[in-house]
Design a protein around this motif. Sequence first.
Motif, PDB file in Angstrom:
ATOM      1  N   ARG A 139       0.832  -1.215   0.000  1.00 35.15           N
ATOM      2  CA  ARG A 139       0.000   0.000   0.000  1.00 35.15           C
ATOM      3  C   ARG A 139       0.861   1.257   0.000  1.00 35.15           C
ATOM      4  O   ARG A 139       0.563   2.215  -0.726  1.00 35.15           O
ATOM      5  CB  ARG A 139      -0.934  -0.006   1.216  1.00 35.15           C
ATOM      6  CG  ARG A 139      -1.754   1.269   1.342  1.00 35.15           C
ATOM      7  CD  ARG A 139      -2.878   1.121   2.358  1.00 35.15           C
ATOM      8  NE  ARG A 139      -2.407   0.921   3.712  1.00 35.15           N
ATOM      9  CZ  ARG A 139      -2.065   1.923   4.551  1.00 35.15           C
ATOM     10  NH1 ARG A 139      -2.125   3.173   4.133  1.00 35.15           N
ATOM     11  NH2 ARG A 139      -1.672   1.650   5.782  1.00 35.15           N
ATOM     12  N   ALA A 140       1.927   1.256   0.788  1.00 33.23           N
ATOM     13  CA  ALA A 140       2.818   2.416   0.823  1.00 33.23           C
ATOM     14  C   ALA A 140       3.433   2.681  -0.548  1.00 33.23           C
ATOM     15  O   ALA A 140       3.577   3.833  -0.968  1.00 33.23           O
ATOM     16  CB  ALA A 140       3.919   2.192   1.861  1.00 33.23           C
ATOM     17  N   VAL A 141       3.781   1.618  -1.255  1.00 35.21           N
ATOM     18  CA  VAL A 141       4.377   1.782  -2.583  1.00 35.21           C
ATOM     19  C   VAL A 141       3.372   2.374  -3.558  1.00 35.21           C
ATOM     20  O   VAL A 141       3.686   3.307  -4.309  1.00 35.21           O
ATOM     21  CB  VAL A 141       4.908   0.431  -3.100  1.00 35.21           C
ATOM     22  CG1 VAL A 141       5.336   0.550  -4.561  1.00 35.21           C
ATOM     23  CG2 VAL A 141       6.082  -0.035  -2.251  1.00 35.21           C
ATOM     24  N   VAL A 142       2.155   1.843  -3.566  1.00 31.77           N
ATOM     25  CA  VAL A 142       1.137   2.359  -4.489  1.00 31.77           C
ATOM     26  C   VAL A 142       0.833   3.826  -4.192  1.00 31.77           C
ATOM     27  O   VAL A 142       0.722   4.651  -5.099  1.00 31.77           O
ATOM     28  CB  VAL A 142      -0.143   1.508  -4.415  1.00 31.77           C
ATOM     29  CG1 VAL A 142      -1.283   2.160  -5.204  1.00 31.77           C
ATOM     30  CG2 VAL A 142       0.122   0.104  -4.957  1.00 31.77           C
ATOM     31  N   GLU A 143       0.734   4.182  -2.905  1.00 34.64           N
ATOM     32  CA  GLU A 143       0.490   5.581  -2.548  1.00 34.64           C
ATOM     33  C   GLU A 143       1.644   6.472  -2.977  1.00 34.64           C
ATOM     34  O   GLU A 143       1.430   7.586  -3.475  1.00 34.64           O
ATOM     35  CB  GLU A 143       0.259   5.685  -1.041  1.00 34.64           C
ATOM     36  CG  GLU A 143      -1.055   5.082  -0.581  1.00 34.64           C
ATOM     37  CD  GLU A 143      -1.207   5.019   0.929  1.00 34.64           C
ATOM     38  OE1 GLU A 143      -2.304   4.651   1.400  1.00 34.64           O
ATOM     39  OE2 GLU A 143      -0.232   5.347   1.643  1.00 34.64           O
ATOM     40  N   SER A 144       2.858   5.987  -2.824  1.00 35.01           N
ATOM     41  CA  SER A 144       4.024   6.772  -3.213  1.00 35.01           C
ATOM     42  C   SER A 144       4.111   6.925  -4.721  1.00 35.01           C
ATOM     43  O   SER A 144       4.483   7.992  -5.219  1.00 35.01           O
ATOM     44  CB  SER A 144       5.300   6.118  -2.674  1.00 35.01           C
ATOM     45  OG  SER A 144       5.306   6.124  -1.265  1.00 35.01           O
ATOM     46  N   VAL A 145       3.799   5.881  -5.465  1.00 30.86           N
ATOM     47  CA  VAL A 145       3.785   5.985  -6.920  1.00 30.86           C
ATOM     48  C   VAL A 145       2.773   7.031  -7.363  1.00 30.86           C
ATOM     49  O   VAL A 145       3.056   7.871  -8.226  1.00 30.86           O
ATOM     50  CB  VAL A 145       3.474   4.622  -7.572  1.00 30.86           C
ATOM     51  CG1 VAL A 145       3.168   4.779  -9.060  1.00 30.86           C
ATOM     52  CG2 VAL A 145       4.651   3.665  -7.380  1.00 30.86           C
ATOM     53  N   ALA A 146       1.594   7.010  -6.754  1.00 26.55           N
ATOM     54  CA  ALA A 146       0.569   7.992  -7.114  1.00 26.55           C
ATOM     55  C   ALA A 146       1.040   9.407  -6.826  1.00 26.55           C
ATOM     56  O   ALA A 146       1.015  10.287  -7.703  1.00 26.55           O
ATOM     57  CB  ALA A 146      -0.719   7.692  -6.342  1.00 26.55           C
ATOM     58  N   GLU A 147       1.493   9.656  -5.592  1.00 28.41           N
ATOM     59  CA  GLU A 147       1.894  11.009  -5.215  1.00 28.41           C
ATOM     60  C   GLU A 147       3.079  11.495  -6.022  1.00 28.41           C
ATOM     61  O   GLU A 147       3.118  12.652  -6.464  1.00 28.41           O
ATOM     62  CB  GLU A 147       2.213  11.051  -3.723  1.00 28.41           C
ATOM     63  CG  GLU A 147       2.546  12.448  -3.230  1.00 28.41           C
ATOM     64  CD  GLU A 147       2.733  12.523  -1.725  1.00 28.41           C
ATOM     65  OE1 GLU A 147       3.034  13.624  -1.229  1.00 28.41           O
ATOM     66  OE2 GLU A 147       2.587  11.476  -1.058  1.00 28.41           O
ATOM     67  N   ASN A 148       4.056  10.622  -6.249  1.00 27.11           N
ATOM     68  CA  ASN A 148       5.256  11.039  -6.970  1.00 27.11           C
ATOM     69  C   ASN A 148       5.046  11.152  -8.469  1.00 27.11           C
ATOM     70  O   ASN A 148       5.868  11.762  -9.155  1.00 27.11           O
ATOM     71  CB  ASN A 148       6.405  10.091  -6.653  1.00 27.11           C
ATOM     72  CG  ASN A 148       6.992  10.360  -5.280  1.00 27.11           C
ATOM     73  OD1 ASN A 148       7.515  11.437  -5.019  1.00 27.11           O
ATOM     74  ND2 ASN A 148       6.867   9.397  -4.385  1.00 27.11           N
ATOM     75  N   THR A 149       3.989  10.571  -8.997  1.00 31.41           N
ATOM     76  CA  THR A 149       3.653  10.834 -10.390  1.00 31.41           C
ATOM     77  C   THR A 149       3.386  12.320 -10.582  1.00 31.41           C
ATOM     78  O   THR A 149       3.797  12.921 -11.580  1.00 31.41           O
ATOM     79  CB  THR A 149       2.422  10.022 -10.811  1.00 31.41           C
ATOM     80  OG1 THR A 149       2.705   8.620 -10.666  1.00 31.41           O
ATOM     81  CG2 THR A 149       2.031  10.305 -12.261  1.00 31.41           C
ATOM     82  N   SER A 150       2.721  12.918  -9.609  1.00 27.34           N
ATOM     83  CA  SER A 150       2.492  14.363  -9.646  1.00 27.34           C
ATOM     84  C   SER A 150       3.769  15.135  -9.357  1.00 27.34           C
ATOM     85  O   SER A 150       4.154  16.036 -10.095  1.00 27.34           O
ATOM     86  CB  SER A 150       1.403  14.736  -8.635  1.00 27.34           C
ATOM     87  OG  SER A 150       1.199  16.132  -8.586  1.00 27.34           O
ATOM     88  N   ASP A 151       4.471  14.769  -8.286  1.00 22.87           N
ATOM     89  CA  ASP A 151       5.635  15.528  -7.855  1.00 22.87           C
ATOM     90  C   ASP A 151       6.825  15.369  -8.793  1.00 22.87           C
ATOM     91  O   ASP A 151       7.577  16.324  -9.020  1.00 22.87           O
ATOM     92  CB  ASP A 151       6.053  15.096  -6.446  1.00 22.87           C
ATOM     93  CG  ASP A 151       5.078  15.569  -5.387  1.00 22.87           C
ATOM     94  OD1 ASP A 151       4.273  16.469  -5.674  1.00 22.87           O
ATOM     95  OD2 ASP A 151       5.116  15.027  -4.266  1.00 22.87           O
ATOM     96  N   ALA A 152       7.040  14.163  -9.312  1.00 22.69           N
ATOM     97  CA  ALA A 152       8.258  13.877 -10.056  1.00 22.69           C
ATOM     98  C   ALA A 152       8.087  13.961 -11.567  1.00 22.69           C
ATOM     99  O   ALA A 152       9.077  13.887 -12.295  1.00 22.69           O
ATOM    100  CB  ALA A 152       8.785  12.489  -9.688  1.00 22.69           C
ATOM    101  N   VAL A 153       6.853  14.092 -12.045  1.00 25.65           N
ATOM    102  CA  VAL A 153       6.651  14.119 -13.488  1.00 25.65           C
ATOM    103  C   VAL A 153       5.693  15.241 -13.896  1.00 25.65           C
ATOM    104  O   VAL A 153       6.089  16.217 -14.543  1.00 25.65           O
ATOM    105  CB  VAL A 153       6.111  12.767 -14.025  1.00 25.65           C
ATOM    106  CG1 VAL A 153       5.973  12.812 -15.547  1.00 25.65           C
ATOM    107  CG2 VAL A 153       7.033  11.619 -13.616  1.00 25.65           C
ATOM    108  N   VAL A 154       4.437  15.111 -13.524  1.00 25.11           N
ATOM    109  CA  VAL A 154       3.400  15.985 -14.077  1.00 25.11           C
ATOM    110  C   VAL A 154       3.588  17.433 -13.633  1.00 25.11           C
ATOM    111  O   VAL A 154       3.488  18.354 -14.450  1.00 25.11           O
ATOM    112  CB  VAL A 154       1.996  15.474 -13.690  1.00 25.11           C
ATOM    113  CG1 VAL A 154       0.920  16.385 -14.287  1.00 25.11           C
ATOM    114  CG2 VAL A 154       1.800  14.040 -14.181  1.00 25.11           C
ATOM    115  N   GLY A 155       3.851  17.651 -12.351  1.00 22.01           N
ATOM    116  CA  GLY A 155       4.012  19.008 -11.868  1.00 22.01           C
ATOM    117  C   GLY A 155       5.122  19.751 -12.588  1.00 22.01           C
ATOM    118  O   GLY A 155       4.981  20.932 -12.944  1.00 22.01           O
TER     119      GLY A 155
END
Length: 309
Positions: A139-155
Amino acid sequence: MRADRTFAYGATAGLLGDLLLGDPRRGHPVAAFGRAAAAVERALWRDHRGWGALHTAVCAGGAAGTALLATRAVRRRPAASVALTAAATWAVVGGTSLGREARAIGAALEAGDVEAARARLPHLCGRDPQSLDAPGIARAVVESVAENTSDAVVGALVWGALAGVPGLVAFRAVNTLDAMVGHRSPRHLRYGWASARLDDVAGWPGARLTAALAVAAGGAPRRATRAWRDDARKHPSPNAGPVEASFAGALGVRLGGTLSYGGRVEHRPVLNGGGRAVEVADIERAVRLSRRVGWLALGAAIAVRKVRT
């Protein structure tokens, strides 16, 4: 060459570079910025918001100013402008490394090696790994992938579309400062306040675009939209909430709940409560969704840049 074409060619090349190469193991520009920011903190630190705001201004402003000077230096040379945009994009996005770390943890869990997964988890997020069992790590990994998709790519792509290379660099600087001093530790509760608030502002448009693209690319648009609408506001972070809720709905899983950071236990609301518990296989599904969102975000950023030019 028009600015929209420079951005389109450069950002596409940079994202392809990240896909093929990932982050360098040594000499990464973001790591160099982190070392410089840590040196500034050592010189300025006081248990005071004002000194923290000065730290944020010096570090983020210095990074953005350097990028602006570089942009002006090559503005009359189209090939150099494209190369600078490509290099900046490659330096600030981290989608490939995000996916690699998530998959490495997933592989350890699939092999039944929970200790190896715990040892690897700090490379991806700040959770206390020893407090997590295998489902909790997944669960921690899936949550981190979701959040970092915004922080590390889209933003980053959003701010690149709005402000070119200085926007790309400034966003990554602000996001890095938040990771360094924006957390609620005793040392940074006041000093990191400005960095945390600036990161909330800078991350706002990218988080909403990430959530919207997860709805579009996740294969379950109604469920993802419902989770975003009903649950995003429950999350303590104004930007992680929409992203994690939409990913939860798109993947059909429950996110949120009890977690531990730095020895501090938090009981967060559940996102997409009608979904099932996260399984190890959902890590790969989250990584694939993240990649689709990243490429769709590139298209959206190019379109925005074209409209603005």
